[in-house]
Enzyme design. Structure first.
Site, PDB file in Angstrom:
ATOM      1  N   LYS A 104       0.863  -1.187   0.000  1.00  0.00           N
ATOM      2  CA  LYS A 104       0.000   0.000   0.000  1.00  0.00           C
ATOM      3  C   LYS A 104       0.892   1.227   0.000  1.00  0.00           C
ATOM      4  CE  LYS A 104      -4.536   0.566   0.327  1.00  0.00           C
ATOM      5  NZ  LYS A 104      -5.588  -0.346  -0.145  1.00  0.00           N
ATOM      6  N   GLY A 214     -24.745   3.003   2.664  1.00  0.00           N
ATOM      7  CA  GLY A 214     -23.728   3.424   1.687  1.00  0.00           C
ATOM      8  C   GLY A 214     -24.202   3.109   0.286  1.00  0.00           C
ATOM      9  N   GLY A 216     -22.257   4.029  -2.624  1.00  0.00           N
ATOM     10  CA  GLY A 216     -21.129   4.451  -3.454  1.00  0.00           C
ATOM     11  C   GLY A 216     -20.748   3.358  -4.432  1.00  0.00           C
ATOM     12  N   GLY A 219     -21.687  -0.077  -2.515  1.00  0.00           N
ATOM     13  CA  GLY A 219     -23.087  -0.201  -2.106  1.00  0.00           C
ATOM     14  C   GLY A 219     -24.067  -0.135  -3.265  1.00  0.00           C
TER      15      GLY A 219
HETATM   16  P1  NAD Z   1     -17.533   5.467  -1.930  1.00  0.00           P
HETATM   17  O1  NAD Z   1     -16.858   6.700  -1.461  1.00  0.00           O
HETATM   18  O2  NAD Z   1     -17.756   5.265  -3.396  1.00  0.00           O
HETATM   19  O3  NAD Z   1     -18.974   5.355  -1.231  1.00  0.00           O
HETATM   20  C1  NAD Z   1     -19.167   5.505   0.136  1.00  0.00           C
HETATM   21  C2  NAD Z   1     -20.663   5.623   0.408  1.00  0.00           C
HETATM   22  O4  NAD Z   1     -20.859   5.758   1.805  1.00  0.00           O
HETATM   23  C3  NAD Z   1     -21.288   6.885  -0.214  1.00  0.00           C
HETATM   24  O5  NAD Z   1     -22.614   6.588  -0.600  1.00  0.00           O
HETATM   25  C4  NAD Z   1     -21.298   7.872   0.943  1.00  0.00           C
HETATM   26  O6  NAD Z   1     -22.300   8.880   0.789  1.00  0.00           O
HETATM   27  C5  NAD Z   1     -21.602   6.940   2.092  1.00  0.00           C
HETATM   28  N1  NAD Z   1     -21.167   7.446   3.392  1.00  0.00           N
HETATM   29  C6  NAD Z   1     -20.019   8.079   3.703  1.00  0.00           C
HETATM   30  N2  NAD Z   1     -19.990   8.385   5.017  1.00  0.00           N
HETATM   31  C7  NAD Z   1     -21.128   7.902   5.535  1.00  0.00           C
HETATM   32  C8  NAD Z   1     -21.691   7.892   6.838  1.00  0.00           C
HETATM   33  N3  NAD Z   1     -21.039   8.421   7.860  1.00  0.00           N
HETATM   34  N4  NAD Z   1     -22.899   7.298   7.008  1.00  0.00           N
HETATM   35  C9  NAD Z   1     -23.547   6.734   5.961  1.00  0.00           C
HETATM   36  N5  NAD Z   1     -23.084   6.725   4.724  1.00  0.00           N
HETATM   37  C10 NAD Z   1     -21.888   7.297   4.507  1.00  0.00           C
HETATM   38  O7  NAD Z   1     -16.713   4.264  -1.297  1.00  0.00           O
HETATM   39  P2  NAD Z   1     -16.689   2.753  -1.773  1.00  0.00           P
HETATM   40  O8  NAD Z   1     -15.575   2.553  -2.728  1.00  0.00           O
HETATM   41  O9  NAD Z   1     -18.066   2.313  -2.135  1.00  0.00           O
HETATM   42  O10 NAD Z   1     -16.212   2.029  -0.424  1.00  0.00           O
HETATM   43  C11 NAD Z   1     -17.099   1.769   0.640  1.00  0.00           C
HETATM   44  C12 NAD Z   1     -16.384   0.915   1.670  1.00  0.00           C
HETATM   45  O11 NAD Z   1     -15.938  -0.300   1.069  1.00  0.00           O
HETATM   46  C13 NAD Z   1     -15.150   1.539   2.309  1.00  0.00           C
HETATM   47  O12 NAD Z   1     -15.037   1.086   3.626  1.00  0.00           O
HETATM   48  C14 NAD Z   1     -14.019   0.959   1.476  1.00  0.00           C
HETATM   49  O13 NAD Z   1     -12.793   0.941   2.195  1.00  0.00           O
HETATM   50  C15 NAD Z   1     -14.539  -0.439   1.264  1.00  0.00           C
HETATM   51  N6  NAD Z   1     -13.948  -1.119   0.107  1.00  0.00           N
HETATM   52  C16 NAD Z   1     -14.079  -0.604  -1.125  1.00  0.00           C
HETATM   53  C17 NAD Z   1     -13.520  -1.266  -2.211  1.00  0.00           C
HETATM   54  C18 NAD Z   1     -13.684  -0.758  -3.605  1.00  0.00           C
HETATM   55  O14 NAD Z   1     -13.348  -1.486  -4.536  1.00  0.00           O
HETATM   56  N7  NAD Z   1     -14.203   0.423  -3.831  1.00  0.00           N
HETATM   57  C19 NAD Z   1     -12.799  -2.459  -1.995  1.00  0.00           C
HETATM   58  C20 NAD Z   1     -12.698  -2.988  -0.710  1.00  0.00           C
HETATM   59  C21 NAD Z   1     -13.276  -2.284   0.335  1.00  0.00           C
END
Ligand code: NAD
Length: 411
Positions: A104, A214, A216, A219
């Site tokens: 990382k 979530g 994003g 989600g």
């Molecule tokens: P993202 O930024 O695209 O989406 C995050 C979502 O969470 C958004 O809808 C945002 O509005 C919402 N959010 C943020 N703070 C919040 C809160 N306090 N309460 C409720 N909702 C909230 O992020 P992502 O890529 O979808 O990642 C989400 C999670 O999954 C993170 O923990 C990330 O580390 C993990 N993750 C992501 C990936 C990936 O491929 N993107 C891989 C492994 C793990």
């Protein structure tokens, strides 16, 4: 427990190592990074001034293969967090059966303040100054603040340095630059495959109810798949708030609304619900897919879901998990539930190494096969050792690392 992410990761390591009866020398080996690189580089900004940037790359353990994973361009970059993430990636690769070690890194910068030209120069400079790199050594992917655009620049820079085509040296590239199909959906789709497996295993109905926190990258893909799969999504939320419908929300249509408005809030036919209340709803499966530590010692006793699947990284704190365990609420851990992204990154590397590129259907089929295998191995170990699913996933990864380290003669 200390909230420092490295302490949390090391705590899980020691707990699982004890249960797995791991060789103390392997625990020692896995408790420290193989190497930590901190480096600086100068870069000329658009206004003619030179700015010095600080960058890092952490290599944790490469018993299972070369280092691999994300690059962050963010102001909030700490070495301890990068170390914790590199350790977690080492474990995640072990859980997913991916022949890779955990890496990382990133640059301390606010990418929003950079022009497009500056972002390109930063991506290229990071690659030029990164001390150790290459398809068989360390393959940086995207993460916070980086994207397929920055990864294409990094690959182009790397190939200019070495003087030959080397698509496997960088991950998360666009398909036009030897990337893979399915990158965007990989993590959310992987969570969905795990969900399908878990609801069958734990005896939930085919149309069981689900709540997703979530909307994003992870989600929104997951929620759409749940609707398409015939499951009843009772509530969904984002950082602005949540929505609820007793009849279930059509998340495919919700996604169209989200793309226009940038939020799920006020979607027609739903009632508002606060994020706090959404986590405490009567539901079969709760899937936190937003941020870490949303289920903690203060609200765990109020959580009424019958199962939790961690799509986000670390959404359930260790204290909360203890409370849930007492009530026999299974928690499918992040290292297994969201490993889909890492698996498809490995597929990208395979395609780059062979220069043979897969169609989306092949990526999806292979993802389902790999992630289901990881799930099955985890549940088998949980039964054998009468442990939590999290400890089982960690134990499986640790045993693979231990076996490799021993055969290599490291310990
Ligand atoms: P993202 O930024 O695209 O989406 C995050 C979502 O969470 C958004 O809808 C945002 O509005 C919402 N959010 C943020 N703070 C919040 C809160 N306090 N309460 C409720 N909702 C909230 O992020 P992502 O890529 O979808 O990642 C989400 C999670 O999954 C993170 O923990 C990330 O580390 C993990 N993750 C992501 C990936 C990936 O491929 N993107 C891989 C492994 C793990």
């Amino acid at each position: 427990m200390d909230a420092n992410p490295l302490s949390t990761a090391l705590h899980s390591l020691r707990q699982a190592a004890e249960l797995a009866d791991l060789d103390p020398k392997v625990i020692e080996l896995l408790s420290v990074p193989k190497r930590t690189m901190e480096f600086t580089f100068p870069m000329r900004m658009d206004d003619g001034n030179v700015r010095i940037f600080t960058a890092y790359r952490v290599h944790w353990c490469d018993a299972l293969g070369g280092f691999k994973d994300g690059t962050r361009f963010t102001e909030n970059l700490t070495l301890d967090e990068l170390k914790a993430l590199a350790l977690w990636m080492t474990i995640k690769h072990g859980v997913g059966g991916i022949p890779a070690g955990g890496g990382k890194g990133g640059v301390i910068v606010n990418p929003q303040e950079l022009s497009e030209w500056e972002l390109e120069r930063l991506s290229r400079s990071f690659m030029r100054h990164l001390p150790i790199k290459g398809a068989w050594v360390d393959v940086p992917g995207a993460d916070i603040g980086t994207s397929e655009k920055t990864q294409a620049w990094m690959l182009d820079e790397y190939e200019s340095i070495v003087g030959f085509h080397s698509p496997a040296a960088i991950n998360d590239k666009p398909t036009e630059v030897s990337g893979t199909f399915g990158t965007d959906e990989a993590t959310g789709l992987g969570v969905y495959y795990i969900f399908e497996q878990a609801v069958k295993d734990f005896g939930f109905a085919n149309d069981c109810s689900v709540v997703v926190q979530g909307f994003g990258k992870v989600g929104s893909v997951l929620a759409r798949k749940l609707t398409e799969g015939g499951y009843k999504v009772l509530a969904v939320s984002d950082v602005y708030g949540g929505i609820y419908s007793a009849d279930g929300i059509d998340c495919v249509k919700l996604n169209e609304y989200f793309l226009k408005t940038g939020s799920v809030v006020d979607y027609s036919g739903t009632e508002p619900i606060a994020n706090k209340n959404l986590l405490e709803m009567e539901v079969d499966v709760l899937i936190p897919a937003a941020v870490q530590s949303v289920i903690h010692d203060q609200n765990a006793s109020q959580v009424k879901a019958k199962m939790i699947i961690e799509a986000a990284n670390g959404p359930v704190t260790p204290e909360a998990e203890e409370e849930l365990q007492k009530r026999n609420v299974p928690v499918v851990p992040d290292v297994a539930a969201n490993v889909g992204g890492a698996i498809v990154c490995h597929f990208e590397r395979i395609q780059g190494l062979t220069d043979e590129y897969w169609d989306l259907e092949r990526v999806r089929n292979q993802l389902k096969e790999w992630i289901t295998r990881a799930y099955d191995q985890m549940t088998a170990t949980a039964k054998e050792k009468n442990s939590s699913l999290r400890m089982a996933a960690w134990m499986n990864a640790l045993r693979k690392i231990e076996a490799s380290a021993k055969k290599r003669g490291w310990v």
